[in-house]
Design a protein around this motif. Sequence first.
Motif, PDB file in Angstrom:
ATOM      1  N   ASP A 113       0.832  -1.205   0.000  1.00 51.92           N
ATOM      2  CA  ASP A 113       0.000   0.000   0.000  1.00 51.92           C
ATOM      3  C   ASP A 113       0.867   1.255   0.000  1.00 51.92           C
ATOM      4  OD1 ASP A 113      -2.368  -1.435   0.011  1.00 51.92           O
ATOM      5  OD2 ASP A 113      -2.533  -1.394   2.204  1.00 51.92           O
ATOM      6  N   GLN A 114       1.916   1.254   0.796  1.00 51.49           N
ATOM      7  CA  GLN A 114       2.805   2.414   0.847  1.00 51.49           C
ATOM      8  C   GLN A 114       3.450   2.658  -0.511  1.00 51.49           C
ATOM      9  OE1 GLN A 114       5.510   1.526   4.051  1.00 51.49           O
ATOM     10  NE2 GLN A 114       4.104   2.296   5.605  1.00 51.49           N
ATOM     11  N   PHE A 115       3.849   1.591  -1.175  1.00 49.96           N
ATOM     12  CA  PHE A 115       4.462   1.717  -2.493  1.00 49.96           C
ATOM     13  C   PHE A 115       3.465   2.292  -3.498  1.00 49.96           C
ATOM     14  CE2 PHE A 115       5.391   0.015  -6.719  1.00 49.96           C
ATOM     15  CZ  PHE A 115       6.657   0.544  -6.918  1.00 49.96           C
ATOM     16  N   ALA A 116       2.230   1.799  -3.471  1.00 47.74           N
ATOM     17  CA  ALA A 116       1.212   2.273  -4.411  1.00 47.74           C
ATOM     18  C   ALA A 116       0.898   3.749  -4.198  1.00 47.74           C
ATOM     19  CB  ALA A 116      -0.057   1.435  -4.271  1.00 47.74           C
ATOM     20  N   VAL A 117       0.755   4.157  -2.946  1.00 50.90           N
ATOM     21  CA  VAL A 117       0.461   5.563  -2.652  1.00 50.90           C
ATOM     22  C   VAL A 117       1.641   6.446  -3.049  1.00 50.90           C
ATOM     23  CG1 VAL A 117      -0.004   7.235  -0.819  1.00 50.90           C
ATOM     24  CG2 VAL A 117      -1.209   5.042  -0.838  1.00 50.90           C
ATOM     25  N   ALA A 118       2.854   6.009  -2.723  1.00 52.12           N
ATOM     26  CA  ALA A 118       4.049   6.789  -3.064  1.00 52.12           C
ATOM     27  C   ALA A 118       4.201   6.912  -4.579  1.00 52.12           C
ATOM     28  CB  ALA A 118       5.292   6.152  -2.456  1.00 52.12           C
TER      29      ALA A 118
ATOM     30  N   ASN B  56       4.139  10.485  -6.370  1.00 52.57           N
ATOM     31  CA  ASN B  56       5.329  10.921  -7.107  1.00 52.57           C
ATOM     32  C   ASN B  56       5.032  11.149  -8.582  1.00 52.57           C
ATOM     33  OD1 ASN B  56       6.973  10.945  -4.840  1.00 52.57           O
ATOM     34  ND2 ASN B  56       7.578   8.808  -5.105  1.00 52.57           N
ATOM     35  N   SER B  57       4.227  10.288  -9.172  1.00 51.84           N
ATOM     36  CA  SER B  57       3.871  10.459 -10.586  1.00 51.84           C
ATOM     37  C   SER B  57       3.090  11.751 -10.801  1.00 51.84           C
ATOM     38  CB  SER B  57       3.039   9.267 -11.066  1.00 51.84           C
ATOM     39  OG  SER B  57       3.797   8.082 -11.003  1.00 51.84           O
TER      40      SER B  57
ATOM     41  N   MET C 275      -5.062  10.890  -3.069  1.00 53.45           N
ATOM     42  CA  MET C 275      -6.245  10.673  -2.243  1.00 53.45           C
ATOM     43  C   MET C 275      -7.406  10.131  -3.074  1.00 53.45           C
ATOM     44  SD  MET C 275      -7.505  10.760   0.769  1.00 53.45           S
ATOM     45  CE  MET C 275      -7.108  11.996   1.971  1.00 53.45           C
ATOM     46  N   LYS C 276      -7.538  10.618  -4.302  1.00 47.68           N
ATOM     47  CA  LYS C 276      -8.643  10.180  -5.155  1.00 47.68           C
ATOM     48  C   LYS C 276      -8.426   8.795  -5.743  1.00 47.68           C
ATOM     49  CE  LYS C 276     -10.308  14.720  -6.552  1.00 47.68           C
ATOM     50  NZ  LYS C 276     -10.399  15.691  -7.659  1.00 47.68           N
ATOM     51  N   THR C 277      -7.173   8.405  -5.965  1.00 47.15           N
ATOM     52  CA  THR C 277      -6.912   7.149  -6.659  1.00 47.15           C
ATOM     53  C   THR C 277      -6.523   5.999  -5.750  1.00 47.15           C
ATOM     54  OG1 THR C 277      -4.599   7.731  -7.082  1.00 47.15           O
ATOM     55  CG2 THR C 277      -6.213   8.337  -8.770  1.00 47.15           C
ATOM     56  N   GLN C 278      -6.146   6.282  -4.515  1.00 41.67           N
ATOM     57  CA  GLN C 278      -5.728   5.226  -3.594  1.00 41.67           C
ATOM     58  C   GLN C 278      -6.737   5.132  -2.452  1.00 41.67           C
ATOM     59  OE1 GLN C 278      -3.021   3.413  -4.583  1.00 41.67           O
ATOM     60  NE2 GLN C 278      -3.152   4.812  -6.304  1.00 41.67           N
ATOM     61  N   ALA C 279      -7.161   3.927  -2.167  1.00 41.57           N
ATOM     62  CA  ALA C 279      -8.138   3.724  -1.093  1.00 41.57           C
ATOM     63  C   ALA C 279      -7.538   4.135   0.246  1.00 41.57           C
ATOM     64  CB  ALA C 279      -8.566   2.271  -1.043  1.00 41.57           C
TER      65      ALA C 279
END
Length: 72
Positions: free
Chosen positions: A5-10, A14-15, A39-43
């Motif tokens: 989850d941390q990787f996906a949010v980061a 970053n992108s 915030m909009k794309t990650q649960a």
Amino acid sequence: MNAGDQFAVATAFNSAYNAGIRSGLAEEAAVEFADDIAMKTQAVYGRAFMSKLSRSKVFQTVLPFQTWVMQQ
């Protein structure tokens, strides 16, 4: 939050930040843009981000996997 989850949010943050900088946003604006996109794309699974209905025990028992969908 687990490592995945941390990787996906980061990655999302970053992108979006890099896209904001490339499009000419100032650093502070790029950070705000990236935060909004992440915030909009990650649960977000915290209770504060769940609707009152989603926090009810009855709802959680009947539809336990609706947290992410309900945030959209």
